[in-house]
Write a protein that holds these residues in place. Structure first.
Motif, PDB file in Angstrom:
ATOM      1  N   THR B  56      73.149   9.936  62.948  1.00 34.77           N
ATOM      2  CA  THR B  56      72.359   9.455  63.862  1.00 34.77           C
ATOM      3  C   THR B  56      71.047   9.766  63.291  1.00 34.77           C
ATOM      4  OG1 THR B  56      73.837   9.890  65.674  1.00 34.77           O
ATOM      5  CG2 THR B  56      71.573   9.319  66.125  1.00 34.77           C
ATOM      6  N   VAL B  57      70.124   8.621  63.241  1.00 37.60           N
ATOM      7  CA  VAL B  57      68.725   8.608  62.945  1.00 37.60           C
ATOM      8  C   VAL B  57      67.808   8.433  64.102  1.00 37.60           C
ATOM      9  CG1 VAL B  57      69.210   8.778  60.419  1.00 37.60           C
ATOM     10  CG2 VAL B  57      68.529   6.675  61.756  1.00 37.60           C
ATOM     11  N   ALA B  58      66.429   8.659  63.986  1.00 40.83           N
ATOM     12  CA  ALA B  58      65.398   8.189  64.889  1.00 40.83           C
ATOM     13  C   ALA B  58      64.430   7.132  64.179  1.00 40.83           C
ATOM     14  CB  ALA B  58      64.861   9.369  65.714  1.00 40.83           C
ATOM     15  N   THR B  59      64.246   7.331  63.151  1.00 36.00           N
ATOM     16  CA  THR B  59      63.329   6.251  62.286  1.00 36.00           C
ATOM     17  C   THR B  59      63.793   5.717  60.932  1.00 36.00           C
ATOM     18  OG1 THR B  59      62.568   8.218  61.008  1.00 36.00           O
ATOM     19  CG2 THR B  59      61.685   8.186  62.994  1.00 36.00           C
ATOM     20  N   PRO B  60      63.118   4.655  60.546  1.00 37.23           N
ATOM     21  CA  PRO B  60      63.635   4.007  59.259  1.00 37.23           C
ATOM     22  C   PRO B  60      63.492   5.030  58.191  1.00 37.23           C
ATOM     23  CG  PRO B  60      62.143   2.571  60.555  1.00 37.23           C
ATOM     24  CD  PRO B  60      62.093   3.832  61.229  1.00 37.23           C
ATOM     25  N   HIS B  61      62.694   6.072  58.087  1.00 37.53           N
ATOM     26  CA  HIS B  61      62.281   7.020  57.180  1.00 37.53           C
ATOM     27  C   HIS B  61      63.644   7.772  57.086  1.00 37.53           C
ATOM     28  CE1 HIS B  61      60.619   9.553  54.440  1.00 37.53           C
ATOM     29  NE2 HIS B  61      60.382  10.517  55.049  1.00 37.53           N
ATOM     30  N   GLU B  62      64.215   8.352  58.383  1.00 37.38           N
ATOM     31  CA  GLU B  62      65.167   9.056  58.299  1.00 37.38           C
ATOM     32  C   GLU B  62      66.593   8.425  57.820  1.00 37.38           C
ATOM     33  OE1 GLU B  62      63.851  11.802  62.100  1.00 37.38           O
ATOM     34  OE2 GLU B  62      65.607  10.798  62.314  1.00 37.38           O
ATOM     35  N   ALA B  63      66.607   7.058  58.312  1.00 38.97           N
ATOM     36  CA  ALA B  63      67.669   6.450  57.840  1.00 38.97           C
ATOM     37  C   ALA B  63      67.703   6.054  56.118  1.00 38.97           C
ATOM     38  CB  ALA B  63      67.602   4.723  58.368  1.00 38.97           C
ATOM     39  N   GLU B  64      66.455   5.964  55.666  1.00 34.93           N
ATOM     40  CA  GLU B  64      66.353   5.880  54.164  1.00 34.93           C
ATOM     41  C   GLU B  64      66.711   7.086  53.489  1.00 34.93           C
ATOM     42  OE1 GLU B  64      62.254   2.980  54.668  1.00 34.93           O
ATOM     43  OE2 GLU B  64      62.037   4.943  54.253  1.00 34.93           O
ATOM     44  N   VAL B  65      66.483   8.293  53.913  1.00 41.21           N
ATOM     45  CA  VAL B  65      66.704   9.580  53.262  1.00 41.21           C
ATOM     46  C   VAL B  65      68.206   9.962  53.540  1.00 41.21           C
ATOM     47  CG1 VAL B  65      66.338  12.033  53.552  1.00 41.21           C
ATOM     48  CG2 VAL B  65      64.363  10.434  53.638  1.00 41.21           C
ATOM     49  N   MET B  66      68.709   9.562  54.618  1.00 41.46           N
ATOM     50  CA  MET B  66      69.927  10.004  54.789  1.00 41.46           C
ATOM     51  C   MET B  66      70.965   8.916  54.407  1.00 41.46           C
ATOM     52  SD  MET B  66      69.507  12.671  56.205  1.00 41.46           S
ATOM     53  CE  MET B  66      68.068  13.694  57.119  1.00 41.46           C
ATOM     54  N   ALA B  67      70.501   7.716  53.894  1.00 41.53           N
ATOM     55  CA  ALA B  67      71.411   6.929  53.137  1.00 41.53           C
ATOM     56  C   ALA B  67      71.775   7.363  51.762  1.00 41.53           C
ATOM     57  CB  ALA B  67      70.603   5.485  53.038  1.00 41.53           C
ATOM     58  N   SER B  68      71.222   8.234  51.292  1.00 44.12           N
ATOM     59  CA  SER B  68      71.289   8.711  50.099  1.00 44.12           C
ATOM     60  C   SER B  68      72.727   9.664  49.948  1.00 44.12           C
ATOM     61  CB  SER B  68      70.314   9.685  49.397  1.00 44.12           C
ATOM     62  OG  SER B  68      70.183  10.844  50.409  1.00 44.12           O
ATOM     63  N   VAL B  69      73.242  10.178  51.431  1.00 38.62           N
ATOM     64  CA  VAL B  69      74.268  10.797  51.339  1.00 38.62           C
ATOM     65  C   VAL B  69      75.404  10.061  52.432  1.00 38.62           C
ATOM     66  CG1 VAL B  69      73.648  12.763  50.582  1.00 38.62           C
ATOM     67  CG2 VAL B  69      73.314  12.367  53.040  1.00 38.62           C
ATOM     68  N   ALA B  70      74.928   9.123  53.123  1.00 35.78           N
ATOM     69  CA  ALA B  70      75.794   8.711  54.332  1.00 35.78           C
ATOM     70  C   ALA B  70      75.977   7.011  54.250  1.00 35.78           C
ATOM     71  CB  ALA B  70      75.106   9.113  55.601  1.00 35.78           C
ATOM     72  N   ASP B  71      77.061   6.732  54.498  1.00 37.33           N
ATOM     73  CA  ASP B  71      77.168   5.252  54.708  1.00 37.33           C
ATOM     74  C   ASP B  71      77.368   4.580  55.730  1.00 37.33           C
ATOM     75  OD1 ASP B  71      77.617   4.901  51.935  1.00 37.33           O
ATOM     76  OD2 ASP B  71      79.778   5.777  52.089  1.00 37.33           O
ATOM     77  N   ASP B  72      77.340   5.394  56.993  1.00 36.28           N
ATOM     78  CA  ASP B  72      77.466   5.040  58.403  1.00 36.28           C
ATOM     79  C   ASP B  72      76.377   5.540  59.288  1.00 36.28           C
ATOM     80  OD1 ASP B  72      77.991   4.386  60.834  1.00 36.28           O
ATOM     81  OD2 ASP B  72      80.398   4.184  60.696  1.00 36.28           O
ATOM     82  N   ILE B  73      75.262   4.930  59.607  1.00 39.86           N
ATOM     83  CA  ILE B  73      74.045   5.282  60.153  1.00 39.86           C
ATOM     84  C   ILE B  73      73.955   4.600  61.489  1.00 39.86           C
ATOM     85  CG2 ILE B  73      71.533   5.487  59.908  1.00 39.86           C
ATOM     86  CD1 ILE B  73      71.961   5.833  56.826  1.00 39.86           C
ATOM     87  N   PHE B  74      73.484   5.213  62.511  1.00 46.40           N
ATOM     88  CA  PHE B  74      73.096   4.584  63.943  1.00 46.40           C
ATOM     89  C   PHE B  74      71.641   5.323  64.014  1.00 46.40           C
ATOM     90  CE2 PHE B  74      73.035   5.446  68.580  1.00 46.40           C
ATOM     91  CZ  PHE B  74      72.998   4.392  68.825  1.00 46.40           C
ATOM     92  N   LEU B  75      70.946   4.043  64.299  1.00 48.48           N
ATOM     93  CA  LEU B  75      69.524   4.252  64.647  1.00 48.48           C
ATOM     94  C   LEU B  75      69.320   4.356  66.191  1.00 48.48           C
ATOM     95  CD1 LEU B  75      66.461   4.501  63.752  1.00 48.48           C
ATOM     96  CD2 LEU B  75      66.331   2.060  64.558  1.00 48.48           C
ATOM     97  N   ALA B  76      69.033   5.640  66.793  1.00 47.88           N
ATOM     98  CA  ALA B  76      69.055   5.738  68.231  1.00 47.88           C
ATOM     99  C   ALA B  76      67.753   5.532  68.616  1.00 47.88           C
ATOM    100  CB  ALA B  76      69.630   7.067  68.611  1.00 47.88           C
ATOM    101  N   TYR B  77      67.197   4.290  68.545  1.00 52.24           N
ATOM    102  CA  TYR B  77      65.749   3.899  68.855  1.00 52.24           C
ATOM    103  C   TYR B  77      65.473   2.586  68.749  1.00 52.24           C
ATOM    104  CZ  TYR B  77      60.916   5.127  69.058  1.00 52.24           C
ATOM    105  OH  TYR B  77      59.601   5.093  69.852  1.00 52.24           O
ATOM    106  N   PRO B  78      64.693   2.081  69.651  1.00 51.51           N
ATOM    107  CA  PRO B  78      64.604   0.633  69.868  1.00 51.51           C
ATOM    108  C   PRO B  78      64.075   0.239  68.429  1.00 51.51           C
ATOM    109  CG  PRO B  78      63.641   1.596  71.695  1.00 51.51           C
ATOM    110  CD  PRO B  78      64.015   2.898  70.558  1.00 51.51           C
ATOM    111  N   PRO B  79      64.712  -0.886  67.809  1.00 53.90           N
ATOM    112  CA  PRO B  79      64.289  -1.371  66.550  1.00 53.90           C
ATOM    113  C   PRO B  79      63.152  -2.522  66.687  1.00 53.90           C
ATOM    114  CG  PRO B  79      66.400  -2.506  67.144  1.00 53.90           C
ATOM    115  CD  PRO B  79      66.066  -1.415  68.265  1.00 53.90           C
ATOM    116  N   VAL B  80      62.096  -1.952  66.997  1.00 52.65           N
ATOM    117  CA  VAL B  80      60.944  -2.840  67.400  1.00 52.65           C
ATOM    118  C   VAL B  80      59.785  -2.949  66.381  1.00 52.65           C
ATOM    119  CG1 VAL B  80      58.911  -3.365  69.397  1.00 52.65           C
ATOM    120  CG2 VAL B  80      61.196  -2.785  70.039  1.00 52.65           C
ATOM    121  N   GLY B  81      59.339  -3.944  66.049  1.00 51.21           N
ATOM    122  CA  GLY B  81      58.227  -4.299  65.059  1.00 51.21           C
ATOM    123  C   GLY B  81      58.640  -4.580  63.760  1.00 51.21           C
ATOM    124  N   THR B  82      57.756  -5.407  63.097  1.00 51.65           N
ATOM    125  CA  THR B  82      58.149  -6.027  61.826  1.00 51.65           C
ATOM    126  C   THR B  82      58.411  -4.969  60.647  1.00 51.65           C
ATOM    127  OG1 THR B  82      55.853  -6.694  61.445  1.00 51.65           O
ATOM    128  CG2 THR B  82      57.098  -8.361  62.217  1.00 51.65           C
TER     129      THR B  82
END
Lengths: 362, 362
Positions: B56-82
């Motif tokens: 689980t992540v809260a921000t795109p940055h956390e997703a980007e960083v954790m994508a280096s080791v994880a293949d399944d990512i849940f963003l527990a945050y409203p994906p609002v904004g371009t």
């Protein structure tokens, strides 16, 4: 621009600096701004251009960063620990360094480090005038420490320092506190003067008490930090107007699902979770709608209380938030965006955030 | 080692991960740890090795960083904004991405971005089950949103998500809250199931309620974050013991001038100023002397209350502090020092702190 983002209104910064310089000038006070508020050397350079006589820092890292633009640095923090001392001693030799301290241990460590580095370091005795954080407790203790400084080969006794942070929360009732402070300060100065250790520098002053600094008898120098940006606390204690707020955090509304509130993407990670002095509570207010209070904070969520406003935000809307305590907010951001006339002028890295690269890594 | 410094006890981390995995395994729950607590990809890798089914992540940055080791990512945050959406869409294509959301605006933005990027994004409807932060308010609203997700070309309806953070502060009185939560959750699941939208994933769970997750009827997945380190709050609500604290901030005593207290160089900039649930108040406790509470915090000063202890610190002494809320403390540090058997094993950059490099600079 991605949110959350820390914005700085340059016209207001310039006005804030002009105002404090004019005040210090009027009362013959030296102005040594605390740079921990902004942590940006370019803003320190502006302060020096605007008439500051030197700068204040809290950490060796802030000293290292500000040494790129400043030649006279006061560390308003006990210089304790070998790593802290080693970093201070490696500052460029042209830097006139002084520190505040309240213990014989700190004094001995500093003297040994300065002697080894071949530096002369100025020292101010730190007094506790009611804040109850650091500082010696009595005129007699101040005298003992001043004598020990004077007897230390590598140290130079320069005077006394204090931080009147306890006065800020008193709101309308600062008169008695300021009088008590003058009395206590007078006793210390008297004790030192009788022992032929009259303090050349009497350094104090914070932003909340800034415009009453001239009432503190004997003061020679003020060290306001927050004044460059101001914040909600500063306005709450009457030390700035809403039109003097120069710092805000740009945020996006990400949810309006729960009635009576809107959620923005500036949480405690962007605003800092600092209880304030405002009667309405909360952690900040909107720059455009100051009746809208940030009622709650999670790390990435700020909860805007909509019960006192006609404003009805929609998901995707953008707002600017003025936090309770600006220094703590700035430290959370990698960069500040300088804005002039509504346009982004440049981005500054918050170069002095954190503590920098440690001297020794494992 | 310079102070303040964030230390991680690796033996305790490993024990904490074993315990949560065994618990999830026992009750047939998937374990998807929230990585915002540690923000370190190497620790995410440890969690995946220990049996986590994704992160689980809260921000795109956390997703980007954790994508280096994880293949399944849940963003527990409203994906609002371009900008937020653009960063999410640039995650490596191998990443199975899902998000939680509670508004039609968020859904429409996400669908448009996913369609343009040629991605399929999983979506969970975010429910408010009492936390009153984000989330739809009724089973009917959940159904409307689930239908809209299913009708969106680039989105895949996967189920429902909630965060029971409101249960944590109830201390001994969690029974009624957990029952109410199960009842509300059952109503939503019923409404969706009757409409042929039975949620495959029912994702909830926080560290304070972690060991009672099996009592929440219908839950399929837990997302504890703090559990890897634990903190003072976790111990205060009875969800860990003192011997399960794996994170502390090393600090130096810099002043003992004010009677009844000692000042350390870990302030709000190192510990985070977070009110906690402990009856004794304050912002943290010492690892070695848990009766010593951090009573006050300035940015660089932590005030240790010595009134309840026999311990008498001296200037220069070192202590380790367990903060109230570990996630907020971690975000303040550039690196975590992994310690094993009392020796520093390595330093990890806190790679996912802040929000990373923004997509567009001015």
């Amino acid at each position: 621009m991605e949110t959350p983002a820390a914005l700085v209104d340059m016209e207001r910064v310039e006005a804030n600096l002009r105002r404090v310089h004019a005040y210090a000038d009027q009362y013959g006070l030296k102005w040594r701004p605390h740079t921990k508020t902004h942590k940006v050397p370019e803003l320190t350079a502006l302060q020096l251009q605007a008439g500051a006589s030197g700068v204040t820092v809290a950490t060796p890292h802030e000293a290292e960063v500000m040494a790129s633009v400043a030649d006279d640095i006061f560390l308003a923090y006990p210089p304790v620990g070998t790593a802290r001392l080693a970093r201070l001693m490696r500052l460029p030799p042209r830097v006139r360094l002084s520190v505040g301290l309240d213990s014989r241990e700190a004094l001995q460590g500093l003297n040994a480090a300065a002697r080894e580095a071949g530096r002369k370091v100025g020292v101010l005795v730190e007094l506790d005038l009611g804040m109850r954080r650091v500082g010696v407790q009595t005129p007699q203790e101040a005298l003992v420490l001043a004598r020990a400084i004077q007897a230390s080969e590598a140290l130079e006794y320069r005077g006394i320092t204090f931080y009147p942070g306890h006065v800020r929360a008193l709101l309308g009732d600062q008169d008695a506190a300021l009088k008590a402070l003058s009395t206590e300060l007078g006793e210390v100065v008297g004790e030192l003067t009788r022992a032929d250790l009259r303090p050349e520098v009497v350094s104090g002053g914070s932003t909340p008490t800034l415009w009453r600094s001239h009432e503190v008898v004997g003061l020679t120098e003020i060290r306001p930090g927050i004044n460059i940006f101001n914040d909600r606390n500063t306005a709450s204690v009457g030390a700035c107007g809403w039109d003097e707020w120069a710092y805000s955090v740009l945020a996006t509304v990400v949810s309006t699902a729960v009635p009576g509130q809107a959620v923005i993407d500036a949480g405690s990670k962007a605003l800092a979770k600092e209880e304030g002095f405002a009667p309405g509570g909360g952690y900040g207010v909107l720059l455009e709608w100051p009746e809208v209070v940030v009622r709650g904070l999670s790390e990435e969520h700020g909860l805007l209380d909509l019960t006192e406003t006609e404003w009805r935000p929609r998901v995707g809307d953008r707002v600017r938030v003025v936090p309770n305590h600006v220094c703590a907010s700035v430290n959370l951001h990698e960069r500040l965006w300088a804005v002039r006339g509504g346009e982004v002028e440049r981005a500054w890295p918050v170069a002095a955030r954190g503590w920098g690269t440690p001297e020794r890594q494992a």
